[in-house]
Design an enzyme around this catalytic site. Structure first.
Site, PDB file in Angstrom:
ATOM      1  CG  HIS A 238      12.208 -64.256-102.756  1.00 24.32           C
ATOM      2  ND1 HIS A 238      11.838 -64.100-101.438  1.00 24.32           N
ATOM      3  CD2 HIS A 238      13.447 -64.831-102.743  1.00 24.32           C
ATOM      4  CE1 HIS A 238      12.802 -64.555-100.661  1.00 24.32           C
ATOM      5  NE2 HIS A 238      13.788 -65.007-101.415  1.00 24.32           N
TER       6      HIS A 238
ATOM      7  CG  ASP B 138      18.015 -68.567-105.369  1.00 25.07           C
ATOM      8  OD1 ASP B 138      19.049 -68.747-104.707  1.00 25.07           O
ATOM      9  OD2 ASP B 138      16.912 -68.335-104.847  1.00 25.07           O
TER      10      ASP B 138
END
Length: 432
Positions: free
Chosen positions: A308, A366
């Site tokens: 991320h 996600d």
């Protein structure tokens, strides 16, 4: 803003300038360059604004190195596990967790705003049947200023609150209408006896010819997804909302701008990309070959759903998403779903392989949210729409905070100009 507790010095062209340094309640210090241009005639250069604080905020805090996400000081894990999305909405918007009486009044207010103006059904029919649901969302939310023009005066605190409540309440209805329109089914009206997430699932999947009962496990999963995506500090779409709002634009236009930004695959499409990767791998036996391609820099194959931009540690939201995925699959009675098996094995490898550990490529939110949404019955075209439904409360809270800022100014980033210097105009006949 607190008084600066120390100063930084900058030497430019032989002159030394003192810059105030501010310290937030938590997090890194911030060098105040507000007067830099006036004192030095120079700007800072920060592509992507990765080292620039464009505002001060008391809403969300992220510590990417430690894997911490706080809403108004509360860890995201506590809110997702022990609270629910309505409570999170109240917290983000008003700053504190509600009392029982405040929650009841707020939930009733949101519930009774869920219906949209009946003329909006006619508005939907102007779109092509194959229009992407995000295109429909951008247009429809922007058009809300035309349907609800009694709440667009940003100088009226009551109108700001009404507009905020309307968007929190109506966004699931609009999203469900976009979905129904895309598959050619009739719109389903909201029900006031259902909770926020359950109501949304019913509007998406019920049909007039038979009754539809929402599975409580699915409703809880949807509620968690909404909570985990409610806000995430000054990301691209939130910054877009603030920038649009700084011009004095009405709140519906500002949120439409945020939705448009979220539509970009680098922002809102990560869970779809992760799901597509799992589909491409297909089954566990294909994972080793896929991992080899990921490690081969010349292959251009990326491991989606891992790592991320902000989190350099484990994404705190991913742990809750993993648990939620297992709960949903258990409720479906699915023990051998290939995508879930691939996801589990990929996660195991990534958490034990030195290649991924050294690069801090941990699973993010996600990674699991895509397979959960697929299991609930949503097509990939709806994934970013659901993201927008969840993030609306964050956008609205950030917009509200910005409007109340006494030193708020219209956004006006500067640039490093690298084009031609001054040139004289040459008439067309003399240009050769």
């Amino acid at each position: 803003m607190a008084e600066p507790n120390k100063v930084a010095t900058l030497t430019l062209d032989g002159k030394t300038h003192e810059l105030p340094v501010h310290k937030g309640s938590i997090g890194p210090d911030v060098v105040d360059i507000t007067k830099l241009y006036g004192e030095t005639g120079a700007f800072t250069y920060d592509p992507g604004f990765t080292s620039t604080a464009a505002c001060q905020s008391s809403i969300t805090y992220i510590d990417g190195d430690e894997g911490i996400l706080l809403y108004r000081g509360y860890p995201i894990e506590h809110l997702a596990e022990q609270g629910d999305f309505i409570e999170t909405c109240y917290l983000l918007y008003y700053g504190e967790l509600p009392t029982a009486q405040q929650r009841k009044a707020f939930e009733k207010n949101i519930t009774y705003h869920t219906m949209v103006h009946e003329q909006m059904a006619q508005f939907f029919r102007g779109f092509r049947r194959d229009a992407h649901p995000m295109a429909v969302m951008v247009a429809t939310v922007g058009a809300m200023a035309a349907f609800y023009h009694d709440s667009i005066d940003i100088n009226d605190a009551r109108q700001r609150e009404i507009a905020s409540h309307r968007m929190i309440a109506k966004m699931p209805t609009i999203a469900a209408m976009a979905y129904k329109y895309s598959i050619g089914q009739p719109f389903v009206y909201p029900r006031n006896d259902l909770g926020y997430a359950a109501n949304f699932l019913r509007m998406c999947f019920a049909v007039p010819c038979e009754d539809y009962v929402v599975n409580p496990v699915f409703a809880r999963a949807m509620d968690r997804i909404f909570t985990l995506h409610a806000d995430h500090e000054q990301n691209a779409s939130t910054s877009t909302v603030r920038l649009a709002g700084s011009s004095g634009a009405n709140p519906f236009a500002c949120i439409a701008a945020g939705i448009a930004c979220l539509w970009g695959p680098a922002h809102g499409g990560a869970n779809e990309a992760a799901l597509n990767m799992l589909k491409e791998i297909g089954k566990k036996e294909n994972i080793p070959a896929f991992i080899d391609k990921v490690k081969d820099k010349s292959s251009n194959v990326r491991l989606m759903g891992f790592g991320h931009r902000v989190y350099k540690n484990y994404d705190p939201r991913a742990i809750i998403m993993q648990k939620t995925a297992y709960e949903v699959f258990d409720a479906l009675g699915v023990d051998d779903d290939p995508l879930l098996e691939v996801a589990r094995e990929l996660e195991r490898i990534a958490l034990s392989d030195e290649y991924f550990i050294s690069r801090k490529l941990y699973p993010n939110v996600d990674f699991y949210s895509g397979i959960i949404l697929r299991a609930l019955g949503f097509p990939t075209s709806m994934f970013t729409v659901l993201f927008a439904v969840a993030r609306t409360i964050g956008w609205i809270s950030q917009w509200k905070e910005m409007i109340a800022e006494p030193n708020q100014k219209i956004g006006r980033p500067r640039q490093l100009y690298v084009g031609s210097e001054r040139r004289d105009y040459v008439s067309l006949s003399r240009r050769g």
